[in-house]
Design a protein around this motif. Structure first.
Motif, short mmCIF file in Angstrom:
data_model
loop_
_atom_site.label_atom_id
_atom_site.label_comp_id
_atom_site.label_asym_id
_atom_site.label_seq_id
_atom_site.Cartn_x
_atom_site.Cartn_y
_atom_site.Cartn_z
N LEU A 1 8.39 -6.80 3.47
CA LEU A 1 7.91 -7.31 4.75
C LEU A 1 6.53 -6.77 5.09
N HIS A 2 6.26 -5.49 4.73
CA HIS A 2 5.01 -4.86 5.14
C HIS A 2 4.13 -4.40 3.96
N ILE B 1 8.25 -15.13 6.57
CA ILE B 1 7.67 -14.11 7.44
C ILE B 1 8.05 -14.39 8.89
N GLU C 1 1.70 -5.34 10.53
CA GLU C 1 2.08 -5.18 11.93
C GLU C 1 1.15 -4.22 12.66
N ALA D 1 3.68 -13.65 0.72
CA ALA D 1 3.19 -13.28 2.04
C ALA D 1 3.81 -11.97 2.50
N PHE D 2 3.08 -11.25 3.33
CA PHE D 2 3.60 -10.02 3.93
C PHE D 2 3.03 -9.90 5.33
N PHE D 3 3.50 -8.92 6.10
CA PHE D 3 3.17 -8.83 7.52
C PHE D 3 2.52 -7.49 7.81
N ILE E 1 0.30 -12.35 9.78
CA ILE E 1 0.71 -12.78 8.45
C ILE E 1 -0.48 -12.73 7.49
N THR F 1 6.78 -8.13 -3.23
CA THR F 1 6.44 -8.16 -1.82
C THR F 1 7.62 -7.64 -1.01
#
Length: 272
Positions: free
Chosen positions: A229-230, A47, A91, A87-89, A130, A227
């Motif tokens: 990024l978002h 991440i 934002e 894990a992902f983000f 995160i 998963t």
């Protein structure tokens, strides 16, 4: 020499850093540098840098990779099994929660309409940064008997600093239900996803809805996860005979009120 080894250590994962620190006192001091554990944490989670954090990176790394999960803190008697999804983000401070993986044609005006027509739930005021997701298997809550063979799946996601927060550790922060949805008729799969609302239409997020590329095949009974990024999504195939699926959405805030940011999300599913 010290600065050179610090730069080298930045490219190591957590296990390698622990081994390096055990070789001698000099390397142990190198490994204690904050920047070393920051890079290890971001690398192992895959991440981007979230910016400022509230705790030391070494402690953040430990809380993410020491095998701890949320049901070890509370409700451990209901817990059966778990595995780390990834894990992902997040934002933006808004996200869509869903209990089925069909791409929504439009976002309804209210939570009630979204639940009724699409099985979606939109939540706002989320703590950005995160997030870590696990898939939990629990004893079914319908009868409340540990001897019951019924089970419930929970997509359990948390802000990566949650386990270090005093309010979480002392039990003053609790989950509350924000919506539920029933999928009528016999269902073959149980799915769930959490998606950053601002990135709902991203090309990467669209991969979540291309279920043919990551759902288990044939008689594969093991849960699958995806998963980006978002976003994060999970799916389980080959459910036992049923009359439908009950999906519930829960959130936890960083406090006891209704205005604090959301720091944990759960999507639970049990058969009807």
């Amino acid at each position: 020499m010290r600065m050179m080894w610090i730069e080298i250590a930045k490219y190591s994962d957590g296990k390698s850093l622990v081994k390096l620190a055990s070789t001698c006192n000099w390397f142990n001091k190198v490994v204690t540098e904050e920047c070393v554990w920051k890079y290890a944490c971001l690398c192992d989670l895959g991440i981007p840098d979230p910016g400022d954090v509230s705790f030391k990176w070494k402690n953040i790394y430990a809380s993410a990779f020491d095998g701890t999960h949320s049901y070890l803190f509370r409700q451990h008697e209901k817990h059966i099994e778990w595995f780390r999804v990834g894990a992902f983000f997040l934002e933006s401070p808004a996200a869509v929660l869903t209990g089925k993986l069909t791409f929504p044609r439009r976002i309804e005006d209210t939570i009630e309409k979204m639940l009724e027509f699409s099985g979606l739930c939109e939540i706002t005021n989320i703590k950005t940064g995160i997030w870590i997701a696990d898939l939990q298997l629990l004893h079914c809550p319908v009868c409340g008997l540990n001897s019951c063979d019924g089970t419930m799946l929970v997509l359990d996601a948390r802000h990566f600093e949650l386990f270090l927060s005093q309010g979480y550790q002392n039990g003053s922060w609790n989950f509350r239900e924000v919506g539920s949805h029933e999928i009528k008729g016999v269902v073959d799969v149980a799915s769930g996803a959490i998606i950053d609302l601002e990135h709902l239409k991203d090309a990467a997020t669209a991969e979540i809805f291309k279920t043919e590329t990551w759902f288990g095949k044939g008689n594969d009974l093991l849960p699958e996860a995806k998963t980006t990024l978002h976003a994060v999504a999970v799916n389980t195939n080959k459910l036992v005979h049923n009359d439908g699926l009950k999906v519930k959405f829960h959130i936890m805030r960083a406090g006891t009120g209704t205005v604090e940011p959301i720091v944990a999300i759960r999507i639970s599913q049990h058969l009807l």
